[in-house]
Design a protein around this motif. Structure first.
Motif: not given
Length: 168
Positions: A14-36
């Motif tokens: 959800a950070i500006p660097e990720s926005l607009g790139d749906t695969p990146l947004m999805t991967a980063r969200r999933a990675g964040t959830i896994a890390f947390n």
């Protein structure tokens, strides 16, 4: 030392660097959830095995709430970096650059950390806003276990009662 506070990560999708790139947004969200999830499990294990108190500050949920209800916190821009040449007032933005939060966002994190560890007088941040005269105002609820009153002020030690609050 037997008390610690450990924050988890905000949603990196959800950070500006990720926005607009749906695969990146999805991967980063999933990675964040896994890390947390892994972090929380490890902290629970360490807390027990070391007989210490580890307060887990849920930055992920805080930022999701801040982004979903930006106007309740006085933010008007949740998708762009404030440091752009055409940017407006810094307090209107959640993010300073494509990755990092603004000072105002960090203030909300620090207030949440205080609410998490202050057992004698917990303070829960409700919203931030701008007074009609343009001055900055933070709104807080003091002692969430007691009958609620809306308190307002720019610093925790300068809060004044504004109005009773009835709600969930």
């Amino acid at each position: 030392v037997d008390h610690f506070i450990v924050p988890n990560l905000p949603d990196l999708g959800a950070i500006p660097e990720s926005l607009g790139d749906t695969p990146l947004m999805t991967a980063r969200r999933a990675g964040t959830i896994a890390f947390n999830t892994a972090l929380a499990a490890e902290l629970n294990t360490r807390s027990t095995s070391l007989s210490v108190t580890i307060h887990q500050l849920d930055i992920f949920s805080l930022f999701d709430h801040m982004l979903d209800y930006a106007s309740d916190f006085g933010f008007s821009n949740t998708t762009e970096a404030q440091n752009e040449p055409s940017s407006g007032t810094p307090n209107d933005y959640v993010f300073w650059d494509d990755i990092h939060p603004t000072s105002r966002s960090h203030s909300l994190v620090s207030a949440s950390a205080q609410a998490l560890v202050d057992e004698n007088a917990p303070i829960e941040v409700i919203s931030w806003s701008i007074n009609p005269n343009g001055s900055f105002r933070q709104t807080w609820i003091a002692d969430p276990s007691a009958p609620y009153k809306i308190l307002s002020g720019s610093q925790v030690d300068q809060l004044t009662t504004v109005t009773p609050f009835i709600g969930n």
